[in-house]
Design a protein around this motif. Structure first.
Motif, PDB file in Angstrom:
ATOM      1  N   ILE A  83       0.731  -1.185   0.004  1.00 14.59           N
ATOM      2  CA  ILE A  83       0.102   0.056  -0.127  1.00 14.59           C
ATOM      3  C   ILE A  83       0.843   1.254   0.031  1.00 14.59           C
ATOM      4  O   ILE A  83       0.447   2.181  -0.772  1.00 14.59           O
ATOM      5  N   ILE A 119      -7.881   3.318   1.103  1.00 14.09           N
ATOM      6  CA  ILE A 119      -6.466   2.981   0.527  1.00 14.09           C
ATOM      7  C   ILE A 119      -6.283   4.406  -0.037  1.00 14.09           C
ATOM      8  O   ILE A 119      -5.142   4.857  -0.236  1.00 14.09           O
ATOM      9  N   ALA A 156      -2.916   6.213   0.674  1.00  8.42           N
ATOM     10  CA  ALA A 156      -1.720   6.153  -0.371  1.00  8.42           C
ATOM     11  C   ALA A 156      -1.574   7.557  -1.091  1.00  8.42           C
ATOM     12  O   ALA A 156      -0.557   7.905  -1.824  1.00  8.42           O
ATOM     13  N   ALA A 204      -5.390  -4.664   5.923  1.00  9.32           N
ATOM     14  CA  ALA A 204      -5.558  -3.394   5.219  1.00  9.32           C
ATOM     15  C   ALA A 204      -6.168  -2.277   5.724  1.00  9.32           C
ATOM     16  O   ALA A 204      -5.569  -1.254   5.902  1.00  9.32           O
ATOM     17  N   CYS A 217      -3.817   1.247   7.023  1.00  8.55           N
ATOM     18  CA  CYS A 217      -4.460   2.596   6.593  1.00  8.55           C
ATOM     19  C   CYS A 217      -4.937   3.486   7.921  1.00  8.55           C
ATOM     20  O   CYS A 217      -4.813   4.656   7.887  1.00  8.55           O
TER      21      CYS A 217
END
Length: 161
Positions: free
Chosen positions: A51, A84, A88, A145, A149
């Protein structure tokens, strides 16, 4: 008065629950427990690091084992892609795949994010992890995930270390 020995939450509530539960109380999620039970926790934790290096235009596969009707604020179609993209800071392309079959061509993806696998066997999840690794594609799962994050991954997997 007596804090719990462990808190297991839904990954979608991680942020709120991590703010409420004292840091000395272990915290994880249903999805992370399944990552350890049905998959390979270390492989998923290693995969989630992708990620951080995603680039504009990279493709991420959201892989759901079951076929359910997506809801308005669906975790795999709305929440995880939103987290995400925010984390990111990139324009990432998300594709979705549902069911027990696995897409034939996965090398086009930078990352695969697998569901919790409650409707899938351990053998099937391990086969998917191996296929991803054989194709040089990072793989992780929903809970890992989300924890990454939100900046709470270390806490969410600490009890397994």
């Amino acid at each position: 008065k007596n804090p719990p020995k462990l808190v297991i939450t839904d990954s979608q509530a991680f942020k709120k629950v991590s703010e409420i539960v004292p840091y000395d109380v272990p915290l994880t999620s249903f999805s992370i427990l399944f990552a350890r039970n049905k998959g390979d926790l270390d492989a998923f934790v290693q995969g989630v690091e992708k990620i951080e290096t995603l680039k504009n235009g990279d493709k991420v596969l959201i892989l759901e084992s079951c076929t359910h009707h997506p809801v308005e604020d669906d975790i795999g179609r709305v929440k995880i892609p939103g987290l995400i993209k925010k984390f990111a800071g990139k324009d990432i392309i998300f594709e979705h795949y549902s069911g027990h079959d696995f897409p034939c061509e996965i090398s086009k993806y930078s990352l695969i994010i697998h569901c919790g696998a409650c409707m899938t066997t351990r053998r099937e999840v391990l086969n998917r992890i191996k296929l991803a690794q054989d194709n040089g594609v990072a793989i992780t799962n929903y809970g890992i995930a989300i924890a990454k994050c939100l900046g709470i991954l270390d806490r969410a997997i600490e009890l397994f270390r």
